[in-house]
Design an enzyme around this catalytic site. Sequence first.
Site, PDB file in Angstrom:
ATOM      1  N   LYS A  13     -33.625   5.734 -26.440  1.00 48.25           N
ATOM      2  CA  LYS A  13     -34.298   4.465 -26.160  1.00 48.25           C
ATOM      3  C   LYS A  13     -34.882   3.846 -27.445  1.00 48.25           C
ATOM      4  O   LYS A  13     -34.712   2.662 -27.688  1.00 48.25           O
ATOM      5  CB  LYS A  13     -35.443   4.660 -25.145  1.00 48.25           C
ATOM      6  N   ARG A  88     -42.991   4.420 -16.644  1.00 47.30           N
ATOM      7  CA  ARG A  88     -42.594   5.822 -16.563  1.00 47.30           C
ATOM      8  C   ARG A  88     -42.832   6.389 -15.168  1.00 47.30           C
ATOM      9  O   ARG A  88     -42.490   7.523 -14.898  1.00 47.30           O
ATOM     10  CB  ARG A  88     -43.509   6.568 -17.489  1.00 47.30           C
ATOM     11  N   ARG A 127     -34.541  16.525 -33.904  1.00 46.40           N
ATOM     12  CA  ARG A 127     -35.093  15.219 -34.288  1.00 46.40           C
ATOM     13  C   ARG A 127     -36.270  15.382 -35.257  1.00 46.40           C
ATOM     14  O   ARG A 127     -37.082  16.290 -35.130  1.00 46.40           O
ATOM     15  CB  ARG A 127     -35.575  14.494 -33.029  1.00 46.40           C
ATOM     16  N   ARG A 162     -42.190  16.342 -34.176  1.00 43.68           N
ATOM     17  CA  ARG A 162     -43.355  15.975 -33.381  1.00 43.68           C
ATOM     18  C   ARG A 162     -43.910  17.191 -32.641  1.00 43.68           C
ATOM     19  O   ARG A 162     -43.165  18.076 -32.268  1.00 43.68           O
ATOM     20  CB  ARG A 162     -42.969  14.892 -32.360  1.00 43.68           C
ATOM     21  N   ARG A 173     -41.419  18.013 -20.628  1.00 42.75           N
ATOM     22  CA  ARG A 173     -41.150  16.563 -20.631  1.00 42.75           C
ATOM     23  C   ARG A 173     -39.943  16.241 -19.754  1.00 42.75           C
ATOM     24  O   ARG A 173     -39.931  15.227 -19.061  1.00 42.75           O
ATOM     25  CB  ARG A 173     -40.910  16.064 -22.063  1.00 42.75           C
TER      26      ARG A 173
HETATM   27  P1  AMP Z   1     -42.311   9.099 -25.833  1.00 42.92           P
HETATM   28  O1  AMP Z   1     -42.350   8.973 -27.305  1.00 42.92           O
HETATM   29  O2  AMP Z   1     -41.982   7.796 -25.149  1.00 42.92           O
HETATM   30  O3  AMP Z   1     -41.438  10.234 -25.353  1.00 42.92           O
HETATM   31  O4  AMP Z   1     -43.818   9.426 -25.355  1.00 42.92           O
HETATM   32  C1  AMP Z   1     -44.488  10.575 -25.812  1.00 42.92           C
HETATM   33  C2  AMP Z   1     -45.568  10.979 -24.815  1.00 42.92           C
HETATM   34  O5  AMP Z   1     -46.506   9.912 -24.650  1.00 42.92           O
HETATM   35  C3  AMP Z   1     -45.054  11.270 -23.415  1.00 42.92           C
HETATM   36  O6  AMP Z   1     -44.579  12.603 -23.279  1.00 42.92           O
HETATM   37  C4  AMP Z   1     -46.315  11.010 -22.586  1.00 42.92           C
HETATM   38  O7  AMP Z   1     -47.253  12.061 -22.708  1.00 42.92           O
HETATM   39  C5  AMP Z   1     -46.924   9.811 -23.295  1.00 42.92           C
HETATM   40  N1  AMP Z   1     -46.415   8.523 -22.745  1.00 42.92           N
HETATM   41  C6  AMP Z   1     -45.647   7.602 -23.375  1.00 42.92           C
HETATM   42  N2  AMP Z   1     -45.389   6.557 -22.585  1.00 42.92           N
HETATM   43  C7  AMP Z   1     -46.015   6.810 -21.405  1.00 42.92           C
HETATM   44  C8  AMP Z   1     -46.111   6.107 -20.169  1.00 42.92           C
HETATM   45  N3  AMP Z   1     -45.519   4.913 -19.970  1.00 42.92           N
HETATM   46  N4  AMP Z   1     -46.844   6.687 -19.177  1.00 42.92           N
HETATM   47  C9  AMP Z   1     -47.464   7.873 -19.333  1.00 42.92           C
HETATM   48  N5  AMP Z   1     -47.392   8.589 -20.476  1.00 42.92           N
HETATM   49  C10 AMP Z   1     -46.686   8.073 -21.509  1.00 42.92           C
END
Ligand code: AMP
Length: 215
Positions: A13, A88, A127, A162, A173
């Site tokens: 994404k 999400r 990554r 990360r 996740r």
């Molecule tokens: P990402 O980089 O999008 O995978 O986000 C990393 C982490 O941030 C996720 O594993 C969640 O803990 C939190 N996070 C990001 N976006 C959301 C969202 N829309 N709702 C809830 N938690 C989020």
Amino acid sequence: MRIVLLGAPGAGKGTVAKSLTEFDGSVQISTGDILRNAVKAGSELGKKAKGYMERGELVPDDLIMDIMEVRMKEPDCQKGFLLDGFPRTIPQAEALKKLLEKIGIKLDAAINLDVPTDVILDRLTTRRTCSNPDCQEIYNIKSKPPKPDGTCFKCGSPAVQRADETEEAIKQRLATYNEKTAPLIDFYKKEGLLKTISSLSSQEIVEEVKAAVKK
Ligand code: AMP
């Protein structure tokens, strides 16, 4: 363009959203990036979000909606936006729908990046992400390595793994994705906005998104 990007963590994404911003000036809005920056800055939001993120769980919907209500009303969103990692959950999708109705904006599409789990696992463990919050360029030690000394080609900061990309957090996740986020595929199908893309090449995905939005 005004699109929602759906897909499991590691589906691409972020990479696809970045390429699409170069196409028509739409802004990429990544809730993950906003939250990581808040954690680094040690802000109130960051303190609240940190534990959930490290465990690979979702941050509560009300915190996310507080951020997004402010962000979506900023002037740069008028050119268009690519929502990367938001919504999400079904409550977030419902709240987004209401928010967009309130500000008089319609989504063009919800793009579902459909990537097999083995590919996702391989991508996430290899990554690396630039540690500079203003850059956050994404690397992959196999297919797009950073400089030989491990730093970013764009800004020279270290490219790092990360904290939520350990095997344990990745498993959590993916489980969270299947339970909370995958139902959004049906939500957007019912809204008549869903377009599923199964290609694994980000270039091909970008072309398919552009074609879908033009229709
Ligand atoms: P990402 O980089 O999008 O995978 O986000 C990393 C982490 O941030 C996720 O594993 C969640 O803990 C939190 N996070 C990001 N976006 C959301 C969202 N829309 N709702 C809830 N938690 C989020």
